[in-house]
Design a protein around this motif. Sequence first.
Motif, short mmCIF file in Angstrom:
data_model
loop_
_atom_site.label_atom_id
_atom_site.label_comp_id
_atom_site.label_asym_id
_atom_site.label_seq_id
_atom_site.Cartn_x
_atom_site.Cartn_y
_atom_site.Cartn_z
N UNK A 19 5.59 4.22 11.73
CA UNK A 19 4.44 3.96 11.48
C UNK A 19 4.68 1.99 11.13
N UNK A 20 5.91 1.65 10.90
CA UNK A 20 6.42 0.13 11.15
C UNK A 20 6.17 -0.31 12.40
N UNK A 21 6.84 -0.08 13.69
CA UNK A 21 7.05 0.02 14.18
C UNK A 21 5.44 -0.19 14.98
N UNK A 58 9.33 9.27 4.02
CA UNK A 58 9.07 9.75 4.86
C UNK A 58 10.80 8.48 5.07
N UNK A 59 11.37 8.70 5.76
CA UNK A 59 11.78 7.31 6.29
C UNK A 59 11.59 7.10 7.88
N UNK A 60 11.70 8.90 8.44
CA UNK A 60 11.17 8.70 10.14
C UNK A 60 9.72 8.27 10.22
N UNK A 61 9.17 8.36 9.44
CA UNK A 61 8.13 8.53 9.31
C UNK A 61 7.61 6.82 9.51
N UNK A 76 0.54 -0.89 -0.07
CA UNK A 76 -0.14 -0.09 -0.15
C UNK A 76 0.69 1.19 0.46
N UNK A 77 0.22 1.91 -0.64
CA UNK A 77 1.04 3.82 -0.84
C UNK A 77 -0.33 4.53 -0.05
N UNK A 78 0.56 6.05 1.11
CA UNK A 78 -0.13 6.10 2.15
C UNK A 78 0.02 5.85 3.65
N UNK A 79 0.50 5.32 4.08
CA UNK A 79 0.18 4.09 5.02
C UNK A 79 0.91 4.99 6.71
N UNK A 80 1.53 6.21 5.64
CA UNK A 80 2.30 6.93 6.79
C UNK A 80 0.72 7.72 7.85
N UNK A 81 -0.11 7.94 7.40
CA UNK A 81 -1.17 9.47 7.48
C UNK A 81 -2.99 8.75 7.54
N UNK A 82 -3.50 9.61 8.33
CA UNK A 82 -4.22 9.65 7.75
C UNK A 82 -5.50 7.96 7.20
N UNK A 83 -6.20 8.04 6.22
CA UNK A 83 -6.76 7.13 4.99
C UNK A 83 -6.40 6.00 5.91
N UNK A 84 -4.96 6.07 4.94
CA UNK A 84 -4.10 4.28 4.81
C UNK A 84 -3.21 4.38 6.17
N UNK A 85 -2.67 5.31 6.68
CA UNK A 85 -2.50 5.04 8.32
C UNK A 85 -3.78 3.85 8.61
#
Length: 320
Positions: free
Chosen positions: A68-70, A61-64, A33-42
């Motif tokens: 999110x992975x964690x 963004x590697x840090x974000x 998936x894309x967009x997993x770092x925020x909002x709907x995708x997260x």
Amino acid sequence: MGFELPDELKFISNSRRPQKCASERLDGRVCVMTGATSGVGYQGALRLAAAGAHIVFIARDPEKAENVRRKIEDISGAKAEYYIADLARLEEVREAAGRILEHYPRIDILIHSAGVHFTRRTLTEAGHETVFCVNHLAPFFLTRLLLDLMIHSAPSRIIQVNSEGHRFNGLDIRDLNWEKRIYRGLGSYGAAKTAQLLTMWEFDDMLKGSGVTINAMHPGAVRSNIGNNNGPLYRFYLHYILRPFLKDPVISGNALHFLSASEELRSLSGRFFNLTHEEIPAPHARDRQLGKRIFRISDALTAGREAPADIYKRISKYES
Ligand SMILES: NC(=O)c1ccc[n+]([C@@H]2O[C@H](COP(=O)([O-])OP(=O)(O)OC[C@H]3O[C@@H](n4cnc5c(N)ncnc54)[C@H](OP(=O)(O)O)[C@@H]3O)[C@@H](O)[C@H]2O)c1
């Protein structure tokens, strides 16, 4: 006889209807998936991981991405992985797709959630209007690159996080890059979402009999970071006027789980959903002739064989 809203306005009543839920598990399924770092995708990533899916996401963004992975692993106990790519750079989309193809023998679910809304026209380094690139060209290209593996992995599902915002504007094929018209944020957003829907019907035709389904969804009007990149006036409007009416994005995550997992949708393809309720998109997003043209143009724009500026110039001259 009760009053029934015309198709164009059914999204109002659909957004108030109770949403459907899926109880199906996704153990062992790979979801890119894309967009997993925020909002709907997260929310989608957390919900699908909780159902057992192995989440592989593309983020810029590697840090974000690492946070999110964690978080996904903490919540679900399942492993999650990410690849770094900026969707405004199509060569990075190609690279990320290549690495995913190298590492995963199957993809069961592909969710395109990344999206942007800009009130001012900006161009990517390659010269694409950014909203058109991130919301349409990048997911189109990623689908193209991963499609053979998805067919090989069938039954599999592709979900485009689209928007009721497609109703704001049709697609002016002679001016895809907003060079001739005054740029309008909602207009460019609507055009990009329209392009995505138009190509969905084409993908659906291509995939008939393959066991791969493709559907699009409006994720609800929910609180997220979309639009936060715009100027102070727009942010004021977003936070103080619009935000009180927006819902919790958990509903979008639940709807993504429903579209990804529900048995009810096993072979349903080429549909547009308002969260979990099927809806008829605007007529301009159902123009199949225009869809065939934008599909061909999107292929040319993502192939990287010709400068985008030359392609846009040619289209504006010859397409009518
Ligand atoms: N929120 C709503 O009410 C609503 C309504 C209708 C449709 N939608 C659609 O829902 C989808 C998700 O939006 P959202 O509301 O969840 O917004 P959001 O909170 O701003 O999330 C957008 C996601 O897209 C990613 N992204 C943006 N530009 C990118 C780029 N160049 N490369 C890689 N990733 C990029 C963001 O990454 P970063 O974290 O790095 O920024 C983030 O993960 C979009 O397609 C949007 O059009 C939302």
